[in-house]
Design an enzyme around this catalytic site. Structure first.
Site, PDB file in Angstrom:
ATOM      1  N   TYR A   1      -2.586  -0.435  10.292  1.00  0.00           N
ATOM      2  CA  TYR A   1      -2.499  -0.815   8.817  1.00  0.00           C
ATOM      3  C   TYR A   1      -1.244  -0.298   8.304  1.00  0.00           C
ATOM      4  CZ  TYR A   1      -3.759  -1.096   4.059  1.00  0.00           C
ATOM      5  OH  TYR A   1      -3.808  -1.355   2.616  1.00  0.00           O
TER       6      TYR A   1
ATOM      7  N   SER B   1       0.938  -1.223  -0.098  1.00  0.00           N
ATOM      8  CA  SER B   1      -0.073  -0.017  -0.134  1.00  0.00           C
ATOM      9  C   SER B   1       0.762   1.367  -0.121  1.00  0.00           C
ATOM     10  CB  SER B   1      -0.793  -0.075   1.137  1.00  0.00           C
ATOM     11  OG  SER B   1      -1.603   1.185   1.566  1.00  0.00           O
TER      12      SER B   1
END
Length: 378
Positions: free
Chosen positions: A266, A253
């Site tokens: 995350y 990501s």
């Protein structure tokens, strides 16, 4: 009849199949399907008799015994066998992918996509099958994986291009079985796309330890487990076809490249994933295994963002992550404005990065941004 419901030496079968695949075709243009002796005895559809072009090997203690017999057969007969029957174990049926009708830049590749039943994963699986790959759609949601695989096979005229698989990437035995089933069905593994991931947003004050550990276990530990077991057949393929390259690709990501406000679990798991990627790359290149991470920007139209109850638009609005936002539309506009190219990431953008990584023979240990310029490396 399912091979995995029967009694046989799965470890031995899973070491023999990748070796046969590479001995048959050193460029990986083959699939190998295993049928145990018990299955052959019970299922007339696959209980084919030993033919003149079958290599029969008895008293097998290791994969090297089969490899030696294979090379001797080829030298004696001037051709490779179509089947290999191993005494006390079963038969390995070989399909030459070079003779198949499939076309595309990934023909002959055997690929696992975790988290493949929906969102990024499903789109990635669709893109890979469209380019001729054999794809295992692996997901905790077995019904979703089955539906996705059915769609993919129908899109290729009903051929067995996609195989559904249930997997919990945080569970070691589940991951190991996923890889073993892939080998028994297709004969090896060329690419792992470690895509399965979860996100729970929240400030450091509000995020619970339970949710923090949930995100870390799936995104970080899950990637480790998938790499651990996916690399095993890849190492065997490298042994029997030196110079043959395979790939482990983490779908990371942009949050693995820079911090993410009120999204520490995350971002931390994704930062850690890049550390794993670089470390795995150093260790596994000895076996021809390239390891890279692809770092997409925001897939604003995917379910991770747009789900009305659990999507990130809703989470970020509720958590106050976007200052001043009153509606989901405000949150979306905020994130679109961050991107120089003015839009969210798409599955096609990510698929093109995957194609690049697989085709590029001189790159490993990289974290490749696909962010529309939102994150620029320096």
């Amino acid at each position: 009849m399912n091979n995995n419901e029967l009694n046989f030496d799965m470890e031995l079968a899973c070491s023999i199949a990748p070796a046969i695949r590479m001995l048959y075709s050193s460029n990986g243009m083959a699939t190998v399907r295993f049928f145990s002796d018990e299955l052959l005895a019970k299922d007339d559809e696959v209980n084919e008799s030993i033919t003149a072009n079958t290599l029969v090997v008895d008293d097998v203690a290791s994969v090297d015994d089969v490899a030696s017999a294979f090379e001797a057969y080829k030298a004696e007969n001037g051709r490779v066998p179509e089947k290999v029957a191993v005494g006390g174990l079963g038969q390995f049926h070989i399909c030459d992918e070079a003779e198949s009708v499939n076309t595309g830049r990934l023909v002959g590749k055997i690929i696992i996509v975790t988290g493949g039943a929906q969102g990024f994963g499903k789109g990635i699986a669709e893109s890979l099958v469209a380019e001729g790959a054999r794809v295992v759609v692996a997901d905790l949601n077995l019904d979703g994986a089955m539906a996705c695989a059915k769609e993919l096979n129908e899109s290729r005229g009903g051929s067995q291009m996609a195989l559904p698989m249930e997997v919990d990437v945080s569970n070691e035995e589940s991951v190991k079985l996923m890889v073993q089933k892939t080998i028994l069905w297709f004969g090896g593994l060329d690419v792992l796309v470690s895509n399965a991931g979860v996100l729970v947003a929240g400030s450091v004050s509000d995020l619970t330890k339970k949710n923090f550990e949930f995100v870390t276990t799936v995104n970080y530990t899950g990637y480790f487990l998938c790499t651990k077991y996916a690399s095993e057949p890849m190492k065997i393929q490298s042994k029997y076809s030196p110079g043959y390259l395979t790939d482990i690709i983490e779908i990371n990501s942009k949050s693995g490249l820079e911090g993410s406000n009120k999204n520490s679990a995350y971002a931390g798991s994704k930062f850690g994933g890049i550390g794993l990627t670089q470390s795995f790359a150093m260790e596994l290149i000895e076996y021809g295994i390239k390891v890279n991470a692809i770092c997409p920007g925001n897939l604003l139209d995917g379910p991770l963002w747009s789900d009305p109850e659990r999507g990130l638009f809703k989470q970020y609005l509720d958590s106050g992550k976007v200052t001043g936002a009153k509606t989901i539309e405000d949150v979306r506009a905020f994130y679109e404005a961050k991107v120089p190219m003015g839009r969210g990431c798409t599955i096609t953008d990510v698929a093109r990065a995957i194609f690049y990584v697989v085709e590029q023979q001189y790159e490993t240990g990289q974290a490749i941004p696909v962010t529309g310029g939102q994150v620029m490396l320096r």
